[in-house]
Design a protein around this motif. Sequence first.
Motif, PDB file in Angstrom:
ATOM      1  N   ILE A  34      35.908  41.466  41.677  1.00 46.34           N
ATOM      2  CA  ILE A  34      35.706  40.022  41.515  1.00 46.34           C
ATOM      3  C   ILE A  34      36.053  39.370  42.846  1.00 46.34           C
ATOM      4  CG2 ILE A  34      36.361  37.966  40.217  1.00 46.34           C
ATOM      5  CD1 ILE A  34      37.393  39.934  38.011  1.00 46.34           C
ATOM      6  N   MET A  75      37.763  34.329  44.270  1.00 42.95           N
ATOM      7  CA  MET A  75      38.641  33.795  43.238  1.00 42.95           C
ATOM      8  C   MET A  75      39.240  32.466  43.699  1.00 42.95           C
ATOM      9  SD  MET A  75      41.719  33.131  41.812  1.00 42.95           S
ATOM     10  CE  MET A  75      42.944  33.835  42.902  1.00 42.95           C
ATOM     11  N   VAL A  91      43.324  31.237  38.513  1.00 40.46           N
ATOM     12  CA  VAL A  91      43.390  32.047  37.297  1.00 40.46           C
ATOM     13  C   VAL A  91      44.305  31.336  36.309  1.00 40.46           C
ATOM     14  CG1 VAL A  91      43.914  34.312  36.309  1.00 40.46           C
ATOM     15  CG2 VAL A  91      43.152  34.146  38.686  1.00 40.46           C
ATOM     16  N   VAL A 142      39.242  33.573  34.996  1.00 42.09           N
ATOM     17  CA  VAL A 142      39.177  33.588  36.455  1.00 42.09           C
ATOM     18  C   VAL A 142      38.078  32.630  36.898  1.00 42.09           C
ATOM     19  CG1 VAL A 142      38.847  35.006  38.507  1.00 42.09           C
ATOM     20  CG2 VAL A 142      39.938  35.993  36.471  1.00 42.09           C
ATOM     21  N   LEU A 157      35.726  31.127  39.746  1.00 38.00           N
ATOM     22  CA  LEU A 157      35.166  31.609  41.004  1.00 38.00           C
ATOM     23  C   LEU A 157      34.585  30.452  41.807  1.00 38.00           C
ATOM     24  CD1 LEU A 157      33.385  34.814  39.675  1.00 38.00           C
ATOM     25  CD2 LEU A 157      35.750  34.509  40.427  1.00 38.00           C
ATOM     26  N   TYR A 175      45.923  40.756  38.008  1.00 37.51           N
ATOM     27  CA  TYR A 175      44.704  40.462  37.252  1.00 37.51           C
ATOM     28  C   TYR A 175      43.761  41.658  37.197  1.00 37.51           C
ATOM     29  CZ  TYR A 175      46.779  36.107  38.743  1.00 37.51           C
ATOM     30  OH  TYR A 175      47.685  35.117  39.034  1.00 37.51           O
ATOM     31  N   ASN A 224      39.463  39.973  31.706  1.00 34.46           N
ATOM     32  CA  ASN A 224      39.109  38.742  32.395  1.00 34.46           C
ATOM     33  C   ASN A 224      37.756  38.177  31.972  1.00 34.46           C
ATOM     34  OD1 ASN A 224      41.456  38.968  33.995  1.00 34.46           O
ATOM     35  ND2 ASN A 224      40.392  40.301  35.445  1.00 34.46           N
ATOM     36  N   CYS A 235      35.285  35.600  33.596  1.00 37.39           N
ATOM     37  CA  CYS A 235      35.050  34.997  34.903  1.00 37.39           C
ATOM     38  C   CYS A 235      34.060  33.849  34.762  1.00 37.39           C
ATOM     39  CB  CYS A 235      34.503  36.025  35.882  1.00 37.39           C
ATOM     40  SG  CYS A 235      35.575  37.466  36.098  1.00 37.39           S
ATOM     41  N   ALA A 268      31.847  31.132  36.769  1.00 34.86           N
ATOM     42  CA  ALA A 268      31.259  30.789  38.063  1.00 34.86           C
ATOM     43  C   ALA A 268      30.331  29.597  37.892  1.00 34.86           C
ATOM     44  CB  ALA A 268      30.488  31.974  38.638  1.00 34.86           C
ATOM     45  N   GLY A 273      30.757  37.344  41.382  1.00 33.72           N
ATOM     46  CA  GLY A 273      31.132  36.236  42.249  1.00 33.72           C
ATOM     47  C   GLY A 273      30.383  36.156  43.557  1.00 33.72           C
TER      48      GLY A 273
END
Length: 415
Positions: A59, A62, A65, A102, A104, A127, A132, A134, A136, A379
């Motif tokens: 990932i 970042m 988080v 998370v 991004l 992490y 997770n 994520c 974005a 990401g």
Amino acid sequence: MRLQYDVHTVDRVVFGTRGGFRDGVLTVDREELRALLAADPRLQAVDVQAANPGESCRIINMFDVAEPRVKVEGGPNFPGAIEPIARVGTGRTRVLRGAAVVALNGLYERYNTIIDMAGPGADLIPYGRTANICVAAQPAPGVERPVYYRALKEAMLKAGVFLARSAGDAPVHATETYDLDDRAAATPPRPRVAYVYMLASQQRPTHPDEPVLYGDNVRYLLPTILHPNELLDGAVLCPFWNFGTETYFIQNHPIVLELYRRHGTTLDFAGVVVTVAHVREVERRRSVLLASNLVKTALRADGALLTKVAGGIPESDLMATCEALEEMGVKTTIVVWTHGTDRRVEGSLTVVSPRADAIVSVGMHDETIELPPVERVIGGELAGPFSEEAGAPALPAARPLRVKYRDLAGVINQI
């Protein structure tokens, strides 16, 4: 002020047509979550991906988080950021332990960091051991960077609340309670220990709409006493420029939790004083004076722990506060990361006071590590250049990378 966590332990996150939680598996309705976040007009191209421990996955970019949580009773979720301002730190909060959201960054920022889900990086990155989700998104046309960052922060928090709500009425795995009043008097009295917590550094000034403390940007914050439960329960978020302190670690603040563990046995946890690091000398002197006064006279502390955020300039505030407290008879211990050094204390920090005779290092952020190639990247396609490599080229993110510890999310965490 009593806070209870209802803890659900998450081992893995998967996507499904209906959200829920069972046998350690958190099922997420991806389209429902994406639609919730895409409703924000400041964001476009919203995407949601999952990454579980052990996957050959990296990932990148970042931004922040957070641990998925929702208030069950006793206050709002992340007041001042996504819900109205009201006190937190009481009542019940549902916590998805082992899961993380998370966020991004869709814009290049040299302080973006990496998470590896397997290999030597995952052994270091906290992490890399969480399940997770994520999030974005790109900024919508015409949206400036600070406005986009605010929207991205809100998207992360909203996603966390959404995931915690999806656990519904699943059985609680454990409960944790936090209450400073739950203690018995001791003879002789136990030492009272306070924590001086630097929330942000004006080395890189916070933006007008940057939510750090109950939605405030703390640009002109005077030292303030907080109950530790407020830190744990969503009153404090990391700044946009977190540089070693993600919101996840504020929610699970290691120093606050350790002081709670010792409270009523080897010490009495006196409370927390929050500050910011200043650049102008007059602001620094004022902040040091007020913070040390609060620790000594309001919290009546015998000892204090001090931490900082960001780079080298905040070390001046840190050392000055240490000196002021020591002169008042309050014993201090500083927790700090160290820079590239000749292996002497004087060479590893930008400022060192002779009164700082107890310093704990959380690690040297200039140490390097080789990351192996991965099969999947979340990401983007290119990683870097990172914090100290502004002129270097970006590299294909799936290939082997040589990075510094500071470029790995949560490894050299300043708290």
